[in-house]
Design an enzyme around this catalytic site. Structure first.
Site, PDB file in Angstrom:
ATOM      1  N   ASN A 211       0.898  -1.090   0.100  1.00 41.51           N
ATOM      2  CA  ASN A 211      -0.162  -0.066  -0.112  1.00 41.51           C
ATOM      3  C   ASN A 211       0.944   1.199  -0.007  1.00 41.51           C
ATOM      4  OD1 ASN A 211       0.651   0.867   2.736  1.00 41.51           O
ATOM      5  ND2 ASN A 211      -0.413  -1.126   3.341  1.00 41.51           N
ATOM      6  N   LYS A 349     -13.753   0.737  15.742  1.00 43.40           N
ATOM      7  CA  LYS A 349     -12.469   0.187  15.840  1.00 43.40           C
ATOM      8  C   LYS A 349     -11.845   0.146  17.167  1.00 43.40           C
ATOM      9  CE  LYS A 349      -8.091   0.077  12.780  1.00 43.40           C
ATOM     10  NZ  LYS A 349      -7.465   0.613  11.528  1.00 43.40           N
ATOM     11  N   LYS A 353     -10.879  -3.394  18.660  1.00 43.05           N
ATOM     12  CA  LYS A 353      -9.445  -3.869  19.111  1.00 43.05           C
ATOM     13  C   LYS A 353      -9.070  -3.564  20.501  1.00 43.05           C
ATOM     14  CE  LYS A 353      -8.468  -3.962  14.163  1.00 43.05           C
ATOM     15  NZ  LYS A 353      -7.413  -4.095  13.365  1.00 43.05           N
TER      16      LYS A 353
END
Ligand SMILES: Cc1cc2nc3c(=O)[nH]c(=O)nc-3n(C[C@H](O)[C@H](O)[C@H](O)COP(=O)(O)O)c2cc1C
Length: 409
Positions: A211, A349, A353
């Site tokens: 990426n 998130k 997480k």
């Protein structure tokens, strides 16, 4: 004017070495950071440069030995000794080092050095054989016992044609050292793991998917943590080597340890190996989320395949996998999301997480100088409309440091 050294008073003592040209560039850099400068030349330095050069570059007076004795009632060496927060000797000649060690005050700069209470940084620079002479080494060792910080020169090709120790660090590096000196040392003895850069997932031995991450965000956070005394463990997915200034003479700050990784699995394993020892994890890296289901040895020959269909499978979720092994580590995540859904995705998130903090930024941040940032966590919500990555690194490390203190209290 904006700058990290705004209002900081710095006196630059310049002695007569070839590296005097680097001191000129250093003045420009310190001025750009907003420092309030005074420059003092030794008689040796005057053989190489005129004071006008330094006064023009610094926008402030540059003193020479002509200014030592005045008849206007002032005592310049005492005034100048009281002025600075920090004194830099760049470059410091063997001669200056020897006179300072003996407590001589036969020159304006030497008298200032004896009369000051400010911290003094010595940057020796000379021919390698001169530098390694026992007299020079002994002088430097003694000066260290007096409380001076000595930043050793680097090995390399020297202006005299020899190769060896004696090269002055670059002005950028000295500038970083100065900025680090003025930062709080609030992370001393904290072990901080930072992931940075992309990972690569290989199709064969030469082709991979990756990426656009530059690794810059993680690198800047690592630099900020290091400048504040933290022990940095940088898990680095880029090909080039990140450069850090030598801050060792400041409180014995250990140089960042860099672990180079290619794939997401390697990034995970490097984190897992260190995890038990770590106090804070900052996941600023951009691991590639998918990898080819099958990898081929060597190089796939174009002639052997008319077309190629890639089947991709998920790579390990580093933060999630480490959650299962978590004891008391403070965990910080990053989320690069579509701007319209930035906050919603970031909150999700943060919970999914189990992060203590999350930094969310829009996709447009990639490759840009400044961006919108949101920092969410148990201790609140901070929104910034436009911050550079350097500024974000500082804000984030401030917040982590405050939260670690709250946790400990
Ligand atoms: C061309 C030239 C280059 C010099 N370069 C250095 C040097 O890099 N480092 C050093 O310690 N002395 C160097 N010297 C010697 C110093 O200039 C000399 O010791 C001088 O007396 C130093 O004076 P100061 O300490 O007052 O600046 C050089 C001399 C010359 C002629």
């Amino acid at each position: 004017m904006k700058g990290e050294l705004l209002g900081k008073r710095i006196l630059l003592g310049v002695s007569g070495g070839i590296a005097v040209y680097k001191a000129c560039d250093l003045v420009r850099k310190l001025k750009k950071e907003g420092a309030d400068l005074r420059v003092v030349l030794t008689t040796g330095a005057e053989e190489f440069v005129k004071p006008t050069l330094f006064s023009a570059l610094s926008g402030a007076p540059c003193y020479t030995n002509k200014d030592f004795f005045t008849a206007d009632g002032r005592i310049p060496h005492v005034e100048l000794a009281r002025f600075p927060d920090l004194i830099l000797l760049v470059p410091a000649t063997a001669s200056l080092i020897s006179k300072l060690r003996c407590g001589q005050s036969s020159e304006l700069l030497l008298a200032i050095l004896l009369a000051t209470k400010a911290q003094v940084f010595i940057f020796p620079s000379m021919n390698a054989t001169m530098y390694n002479h026992p007299a020079v080494q002994e002088n430097l060792s003694t000066l260290k016992t007096f409380g001076y910080k000595v930043f050793p020169p680097y090995a390399g090709e020297l202006a005299c044609g020899e190769v060896g120790e004696g090269r002055l660090p670059e002005p950028d590096e000295i500038n970083e050292v100065v900025k680090a000196f003025f930062k709080p040392k609030d992370l001393v003895e904290r072990k901080i793991l930072i992931t940075a850069g992309p990972t690569k997932e290989y199709l064969d031995e030469v082709r991979f998917i990756t990426n656009a991450s530059t690794g810059r965000m993680g690198y800047l956070i690592a630099k900020e943590v290091y400048a504040r005394g933290g022990e940095v463990y940088l898990i680095w997915g880029k090909d080039d080597e990140p450069e850090f200034p030598n801050l060792e003479p400041l409180h014995g700050i250990p140089k960042p340890r860099v672990y180079r990784v290619k794939t997401t699995e390697e990034m995970y394993l490097a984190c897992e190996n260190l995890f038990d020892e770590i106090d804070v994890c900052i996941f600023a890296g951009a691991p590639t989320d998918f990898k080819p289901k099958q990898t081929f040895p060597g190089k796939i020959k174009k002639e052997a395949k008319e077309s190629l269909t890639l089947e991709l499978v998920q790579t390990v979720d580093i933060a999630k996998a480490l959650q299962k092994k978590r004891k008391n580590q403070y965990m910080v995540g990053f989320a690069l999301e579509e701007e319209a859904k930035l906050e919603v995705y970031a909150k999700k998130k943060l919970l999914d997480k189990g992060f203590d903090l999350i930094v969310a930024n829009p996709i447009s941040t990639m490759g840009s100088k400044a961006s919108k940032f949101l920092i969410l966590g148990e201790t609140g919500h901070k929104a910034f409309e436009s911050l550079s990555k350097e500024e974000l690194a500082k804000e984030l490390v401030d917040l982590i440091s405050q939260n670690l203190k709250l946790r400990a209290s």
